[in-house]
Design an enzyme around this catalytic site. Structure first.
Site, PDB file in Angstrom:
ATOM      1  N   TYR A  73       0.109  -2.928  -4.798  1.00 37.96           N
ATOM      2  CA  TYR A  73      -1.235  -2.709  -5.317  1.00 37.96           C
ATOM      3  C   TYR A  73      -1.431  -1.263  -5.780  1.00 37.96           C
ATOM      4  CZ  TYR A  73      -2.465  -7.184  -3.120  1.00 37.96           C
ATOM      5  OH  TYR A  73      -2.528  -8.505  -2.759  1.00 37.96           O
TER       6      TYR A  73
ATOM      7  N   ARG B 241       0.821  -1.216   0.000  1.00 35.96           N
ATOM      8  CA  ARG B 241       0.000   0.000   0.000  1.00 35.96           C
ATOM      9  C   ARG B 241       0.852   1.262   0.000  1.00 35.96           C
ATOM     10  NH1 ARG B 241      -4.771  -1.973  -1.700  1.00 35.96           N
ATOM     11  NH2 ARG B 241      -5.352  -3.826  -0.493  1.00 35.96           N
TER      12      ARG B 241
END
Length: 277
Positions: free
Chosen positions: A70, A37
């Site tokens: 991601y 993240r």
């Protein structure tokens, strides 16, 4: 031999990941190149990597699978996000040369209502700007479930990207069993048919790794919720056929199921018990 592993944390170093893999009877593993993240990657320890490379050679590890964060979206509508993706991709490829000859997997991204054609071009542009003949890493596009405006919901979208990549021989595919099932491919009742379609559209020689997951959703749901092996709508019987299929059984299988290390150990033991050497 079943080439099987799971997702491990790179934060403690490569030697630690190698030891953890061996502790659960795995002979490969997947790791995020940086916080999934976040953006900045932790500095790599060259001595740690050298120790790991010796351990991996001694224990005949299969190819490793590095996973991009991601947050990497090569086809975002926001130009600054696309630039972040390019910089991250280039940095990851540079760092992966310290563990040469392995695999780098990424989610193609979401076009955010720009359209598939625009998204495909942006993704190919990023690869063309970063991947060079000097890199030893093979870049993998991951099959996606088709949530929202995800690109990679079918084999044709992946093919469209590959067709625009200049170093097309350096691009492969990672098939995620949960994702392809949620995308609508019937790997439970027609695995041969799905593989025939993959071969027709992409070529089975491009399939380099498999994310082995069960699915909490029904086929064609276009969601993405992984389940433990045998506890979802794909089921152990179908997964057993996948790992034993003559066109697949040589590939590295990476578990991304909702587990801690002891859970992965149990799944690996289960899968080895149903694998035919």
């Amino acid at each position: 031999m079943l080439n099987i592993g799971c997702h491990l944390s790179v934060s403690k170093g490569f030697k630690n990941m190698g030891d953890e893999a061996l502790s659960i009877n795995a002979n490969t593993f997947q790791f995020f190149t940086r916080n999934p993240r976040g953006g900045k990657a932790k500095d790599l320890d060259e001595k740690d990597i050298q120790v790991f490379l010796e351990l991996a050679k001694e224990n005949k590890f299969a190819k490793l699978l590095a996973h991009a964060p991601y947050t990497l979206n090569a086809c975002a509508a926001d130009e600054s996000k696309r630039e972040f993706a390019i910089q991250t991709f280039a940095d990851d490829l540079r760092r992966l040369e310290m563990v040469p000859g392995n695999l780098y997997n990424f989610h193609p991204g979401s076009h955010v209502k720009q359209g598939v054609e625009v998204g495909v071009q942006y993704i190919a542009d990023m690869i063309n700007q970063t991947l060079t003949p000097k890199h030893s890493t093979t870049v993998l596009l991951e099959t996606m479930a088709g949530k929202g405006t995800e690109i990679g919901r079918n084999f044709e979208e992946l093919r469209a990207i590959i067709d625009k990549v200049e170093l097309g021989d350096r691009i492969g595919v990672c098939m995620d069993t949960c994702h392809v099932f949620d995308a609508g491919y019937d790997i439970v009742n027609d695995l041969d048919g799905v593989l025939e379609e993959f071969d027709r559209v992409l070529g089975l020689d491009r399939l380099k790794a498999i994310h082995l997951n069960d699915s909490l959703n029904v086929r064609g749901s276009h969601k993405d919720r992984h389940a433990k092996i045998g506890e979802g709508n794909i089921g152990l019987e179908a997964i057993t056929r996948i790992i034993n299929h003559p066109k697949l059984k040589h590939l590295p299988f990476l578990l991304e199921t909702p587990n801690e290390l002891d859970g992965y150990a149990k799944e690996i033991e289960l899968l080895k018990s149903v694998y035919n050497d």
